[in-house]
Scaffold this motif. Structure first.
Motif, short mmCIF file in Angstrom:
data_model
loop_
_atom_site.label_atom_id
_atom_site.label_comp_id
_atom_site.label_asym_id
_atom_site.label_seq_id
_atom_site.Cartn_x
_atom_site.Cartn_y
_atom_site.Cartn_z
N TYR A 97 -21.68 -2.79 18.04
CA TYR A 97 -22.39 -1.92 18.99
C TYR A 97 -21.50 -0.73 19.34
O TYR A 97 -20.27 -0.81 19.24
CB TYR A 97 -22.76 -2.69 20.26
CG TYR A 97 -21.59 -3.33 20.95
CD1 TYR A 97 -21.11 -4.57 20.54
CD2 TYR A 97 -20.94 -2.70 21.99
CE1 TYR A 97 -20.02 -5.16 21.16
CE2 TYR A 97 -19.85 -3.28 22.62
CZ TYR A 97 -19.39 -4.51 22.19
OH TYR A 97 -18.30 -5.08 22.78
N VAL A 98 -22.14 0.32 19.76
CA VAL A 98 -21.40 1.55 20.08
C VAL A 98 -21.14 1.60 21.58
O VAL A 98 -22.01 1.28 22.39
CB VAL A 98 -22.23 2.80 19.65
CG1 VAL A 98 -21.52 4.08 20.04
CG2 VAL A 98 -22.50 2.77 18.17
N ILE A 99 -19.93 1.96 21.92
CA ILE A 99 -19.58 2.14 23.34
C ILE A 99 -19.19 3.62 23.56
O ILE A 99 -18.93 4.34 22.58
CB ILE A 99 -18.44 1.17 23.77
CG1 ILE A 99 -17.19 1.35 22.89
CG2 ILE A 99 -18.91 -0.26 23.77
CD1 ILE A 99 -15.98 0.58 23.39
N PRO A 100 -19.14 4.08 24.79
CA PRO A 100 -18.82 5.51 25.02
C PRO A 100 -17.51 5.96 24.39
O PRO A 100 -17.39 7.12 23.99
CB PRO A 100 -18.76 5.61 26.55
CG PRO A 100 -19.64 4.53 27.03
CD PRO A 100 -19.49 3.41 26.06
N GLU A 101 -16.54 5.04 24.27
CA GLU A 101 -15.27 5.41 23.63
C GLU A 101 -15.49 5.92 22.20
O GLU A 101 -14.81 6.85 21.76
CB GLU A 101 -14.31 4.21 23.56
CG GLU A 101 -13.42 4.04 24.75
CD GLU A 101 -13.99 3.03 25.72
OE1 GLU A 101 -15.23 2.80 25.69
OE2 GLU A 101 -13.21 2.49 26.53
N TYR B 104 -25.60 -1.41 16.60
CA TYR B 104 -26.56 -1.16 17.68
C TYR B 104 -26.11 0.00 18.58
O TYR B 104 -24.97 0.07 19.02
CB TYR B 104 -26.71 -2.44 18.52
CG TYR B 104 -27.55 -2.26 19.75
CD1 TYR B 104 -28.91 -2.03 19.66
CD2 TYR B 104 -26.97 -2.32 21.02
CE1 TYR B 104 -29.69 -1.85 20.79
CE2 TYR B 104 -27.73 -2.16 22.15
CZ TYR B 104 -29.10 -1.92 22.04
OH TYR B 104 -29.85 -1.74 23.16
N ASP C 56 -27.27 1.60 22.09
CA ASP C 56 -28.12 1.42 23.26
C ASP C 56 -28.67 2.78 23.71
O ASP C 56 -28.08 3.83 23.43
CB ASP C 56 -27.31 0.78 24.38
CG ASP C 56 -28.20 0.28 25.50
OD1 ASP C 56 -28.75 -0.82 25.35
OD2 ASP C 56 -28.34 1.01 26.50
N GLU C 57 -29.79 2.71 24.43
CA GLU C 57 -30.38 3.98 24.90
C GLU C 57 -29.47 4.71 25.90
O GLU C 57 -29.53 5.93 26.04
CB GLU C 57 -31.77 3.77 25.50
CG GLU C 57 -31.80 2.86 26.70
CD GLU C 57 -33.21 2.71 27.28
OE1 GLU C 57 -33.30 2.21 28.39
OE2 GLU C 57 -34.18 3.10 26.61
N LYS C 58 -28.59 3.95 26.56
CA LYS C 58 -27.63 4.60 27.46
C LYS C 58 -26.67 5.48 26.66
O LYS C 58 -26.26 6.55 27.10
CB LYS C 58 -26.82 3.54 28.22
CG LYS C 58 -27.50 3.04 29.49
CD LYS C 58 -26.66 1.95 30.11
CE LYS C 58 -27.27 1.42 31.39
NZ LYS C 58 -27.13 2.33 32.52
N ILE C 59 -26.29 4.99 25.48
CA ILE C 59 -25.40 5.77 24.61
C ILE C 59 -26.14 6.98 24.05
O ILE C 59 -25.60 8.08 23.96
CB ILE C 59 -24.86 4.88 23.45
CG1 ILE C 59 -24.04 3.70 24.01
CG2 ILE C 59 -24.04 5.68 22.46
CD1 ILE C 59 -22.73 4.06 24.66
N GLU D 257 -21.11 12.54 32.85
CA GLU D 257 -20.90 11.19 33.37
C GLU D 257 -21.05 10.15 32.26
O GLU D 257 -22.00 10.19 31.48
CB GLU D 257 -21.91 10.91 34.48
CG GLU D 257 -21.48 9.76 35.37
CD GLU D 257 -22.37 9.60 36.58
OE1 GLU D 257 -22.93 8.52 36.74
OE2 GLU D 257 -22.49 10.58 37.35
N VAL D 258 -20.07 9.24 32.21
CA VAL D 258 -20.08 8.19 31.20
C VAL D 258 -21.00 7.07 31.69
O VAL D 258 -20.95 6.69 32.85
CB VAL D 258 -18.64 7.66 30.98
CG1 VAL D 258 -18.63 6.48 30.02
CG2 VAL D 258 -17.74 8.77 30.46
N PRO D 259 -21.87 6.53 30.83
CA PRO D 259 -22.79 5.47 31.30
C PRO D 259 -22.03 4.18 31.65
O PRO D 259 -20.97 3.93 31.12
CB PRO D 259 -23.73 5.25 30.12
CG PRO D 259 -23.00 5.74 28.94
CD PRO D 259 -22.09 6.83 29.39
N GLU E 168 -31.03 -12.40 21.67
CA GLU E 168 -30.54 -11.07 21.33
C GLU E 168 -29.02 -11.03 21.32
O GLU E 168 -28.41 -10.36 20.52
CB GLU E 168 -31.09 -10.05 22.34
CG GLU E 168 -32.55 -9.75 22.08
CD GLU E 168 -33.13 -8.85 23.14
OE1 GLU E 168 -32.59 -8.79 24.26
OE2 GLU E 168 -34.14 -8.20 22.85
#
Lengths: 331, 357
Positions: free
Chosen positions: A286-290, A228, A230-233, A329-331, A3
């Protein structure tokens, strides 16, 4: 590890396919001084197939930015100047009687283009603004009994002056919700202002040539779809949108009276799509919180209904979004 | 001479007669009433001041068929600069049988001597006309009327009831505390607050002991590790690191002088972002290195707390032992409150009974 390779592979693919982003940004920067956020937002709209609404006082290069973007792409472009006497048929087209055929034929309007610049959209009444609803959501137009698909890609880039200005009609909620992003343009910085003066008084008009085909955009959109999330995002996006609806559940009880309605599910969808396009622009697979935070204001500002209390207290949707982003809250 | 003596005798007798003159008058408001209607008899006696008097008292009827419902108290009016008195009394009478009643003169005792009223009265009681041809217009007797609600009657009971509740609660609480052999006020034993670095180190030790090195556990491992670090940063630097992204945290910490610690933190956050959001499976040595980086960052940035202050806090929070005095005061309080509540309860019950029945 398999992965992990996928993400690496995706990153490489994005690196290959996103080279046009640099060219587009360079081309835009030749015409528009500063306004980095505006250019990024237009690219997000372009890559995630979302319509963009630009708001700002006259003279901030809103129209010029859209025209430049359209010119950099080899695609059909049409500009509609919204006026108080404009009719829906002036946009979507109408049925006219053909003497030669002895029958009514459809005359397509200027909406049949890849890029539609709806200039000063809030100068036309709600009836005319609503003529865009079907086109923006369904990517099709119905003239008489016949439905015509719109060309791909189809993007509405609208500009509007602030509502407070004279001779303007506020956009209906259903209409405004169909815009993926609402970008508020601010004045340029001092140094940028000097460059603008220098560029405009030199008398040299640099020619804008197309550097991209419509197929490139469609291909890029395909890659963007693979970025991508993520489910956290996903959880983070859902939390942000839920906080606009039920702020008290996120320790933001004080915002409850300021919000008459929060973001719709379309807000969540568009937040995810815009974050993905932003990650693509940043050459990431992939996507990040930023990424979510970077686009949150543009996606949400027109989707939060302010109450009378908010207006009386001079609380803006910008402040509400900032408070929400600083509390979730940011993951 | 004999004429003068006769005149003096007659004058003396007349004076004596005049001094002892008592007049009793009887009057009535109306001579005609309907069955059940009420009217007042006024009995009035005029006499010298200082004389004793006794009005007739009727327990049931004045004459057969005429009932006395109520007697007023005698009303005294002074006459002739207080030399004479006029005493009057009212009788509320009614009759429930139609007919013509004779009310004989009433007798009043003045200085133990009986005086009859000068008047005798008659009272005509007539029934109500009833149209026998319309029996539908007959109505039965009305229900007994309820007295209107008066808050003044109930207010004391109400407020006492309200007052009784907290007293009973306090009483109950004291009984529980007494039974459990505990002081009146609970001393909450506050656990000594650990300094941020110590708390973070404890959490890291716990993460380490969980041994979540497997690839499928990496996400959980890095989530816990970064959450620990973000909590530490929040408490150590005082900004809301839990609501900030990795880049924002690094940006806020740019003033931190130890560059190596910052580089290690940056690397840790980058790896954790990849693991959390990009399905990246970190290698075991990477996990170890990041754990060491986290410990290093904490050790390099920690602020030591004065141990004396920690001890002081602990001493203050030690539970105090109960003394005999406290126990006695508890018992005394329970007895006083119990007695008070019993008294109030009895009073409320009695008042309620009187109000309701």
């Amino acid at each position: 590890m398999a992965e992990a390779i996928d993400i690496r592979e995706l990153n490489e693919r994005i690196e290959r396919h996103s080279s046009f982003v640099t060219n587009l940004v360079t081309g835009m920067n030749q015409q528009i001084i500063g306004q980095k956020h505006l250019i990024e937002s237009l690219l997000i709209g372009l890559l995630s197939d979302g319509h963009v609404l630009l708001e700002g006082v006259p003279g901030l290069a809103k129209t010029k930015a859209i025209k430049t973007l359209a010119s950099l792409i080899d695609a059909q472009f049409s500009r509609i100047q919204f006026t108080p006497d404009l009719l829906p048929a002036d946009i979507i087209g109408t049925m006219i009687y053909s003497q030669q055929d002895g029958d009514f034929i459809s005359k397509k309007g200027p909406i049949f283009a890849n890029f539609v610049l709806a200039d000063e959209i809030n100068r036309a009444p709600a009836k005319v603004q609503s003529a865009l609803l079907e086109a923006m959501q369904e990517r099709q137009v119905t003239i008489g009994n016949e439905t015509f698909p719109l060309p791909k890609p189809f993007l509405v880039l609208a500009t509007q002056n602030p509502i407070e200005q004279e001779g303007t009609y506020p956009l209906p909620e259903a209409q405004v919700d169909r815009f993926m992003l609402k970008v508020v343009i601010d004045y340029p910085k001092l140094e940028e202002e000097k460059l603008i003066i220098r560029q405009n008084i030199s008398g040299k008009e640099s020619e804008v040539r197309p550097i991209l085909r419509t197929n490139d955009i469609i291909d890029a959109r395909e890659i963007v779809r693979q970025v991508y999330i993520d489910e956290k995002i996903e959880q983070y996006i859902a939390d942000i949108v839920f906080a606009t609806r039920y702020p008290e559940k996120y320790n933001l009880k004080e915002l409850k009276d300021y919000i008459s309605f929060g973001g719709s599910p379309r807000a969540s969808i568009n937040l995810a799509l815009a974050a993905r396009a932003y990650a693509f622009i940043k050459r990431r697979g992939y996507v990040i919180p930023e990424d979510v935070r970077a686009v949150a204001h543009d996606v949400l500002r027109h989707r939060i209904g302010l109450s009378y209390e908010a207006e009386a207290s001079n609380v803006t949707s910008e402040e509400i979004i900032s408070r929400i982003l600083n509390s979730v809250e940011v993951p | 001479m004999s004429r003068k003596i006769l005149f003096l005798f007659i004058f003396s007798c007349f004076s004596l007669f005049c001094k002892a003159q008592v007049t009793v008058d009887l009057s009535i408001d109306t001579l005609l009433i309907r069955v059940g209607e009420q009217t007042k008899l006024h009995l009035q006696v005029s006499m010298d001041a200082g004389a004793s008097y006794d009005f007739p008292q009727f327990t049931d009827t004045i004459v057969a068929g005429v009932e006395c419902l109520e007697e007023s108290k005698p009303v005294i009016t002074e006459l002739n600069d207080g030399k004479r008195l006029l005493v009057s009394k009212d009788y509320l009478v009614t009759s429930f049988d139609s007919g013509h009643y004779y009310l004989p003169p009433l007798e009043v005792l003045v200085d133990q001597k009986a005086y009859q009223s000068r008047q005798s009265l008659s009272l005509k009681v007539f029934s109500v006309d009833v149209n026998l041809s319309k029996p539908n217009e007959f109505f039965g007797p009305k229900d007994v009327m309820n007295a209107p609600f008066a808050w003044e009657d109930w207010s004391l009971v109400f407020w006492l009831s309200i007052f009784l509740i907290p007293i009973l609660c306090v009483c109950f609480y004291l009984i529980i505390r007494y039974r459990d052999n505990k002081p009146i006020i609970r001393h909450i034993k506050v656990a000594p607050k650990l300094p941020p670095h110590q708390k973070a180190m404890n959490e890291i030790t716990a993460i380490k002991s969980e041994k979540k090195w497997a690839p499928e556990d990496s996400k959980e491992y890095y989530t816990k590790l970064t959450d620990t670090l973000r909590n530490y940063i929040k408490e150590r630097y005082g900004f809301n690191a839990m609501e900030m992204t990795s880049a924002e945290i690094i940006e806020r910490l740019t003033l931190e002088p130890d560059e190596q610690a910052m580089d290690e933190l940056r690397e840790l956050f980058q790896t954790s972002d990849l693991v959390k959001f990009a399905k990246y499976n970190a290698l075991v040595n990477e996990n170890d290195r990041n754990l060491v980086n986290a410990v290093d960052f904490i050790n390099k940035t920690k602020v030591e707390v004065d141990p004396a202050e920690l001890n002081k806090k602990q001493e203050l929070t030690i539970e105090e032992k109960r003394s005999r005095t406290v126990k006695l005061s508890l018992l005394g309080g329970i007895i006083i409150l119990s007695l008070l509540s019993i008294f109030i309860l009895i009073y409320i019950v009695v008042e309620l009974y009187e109000l309701c029945f």
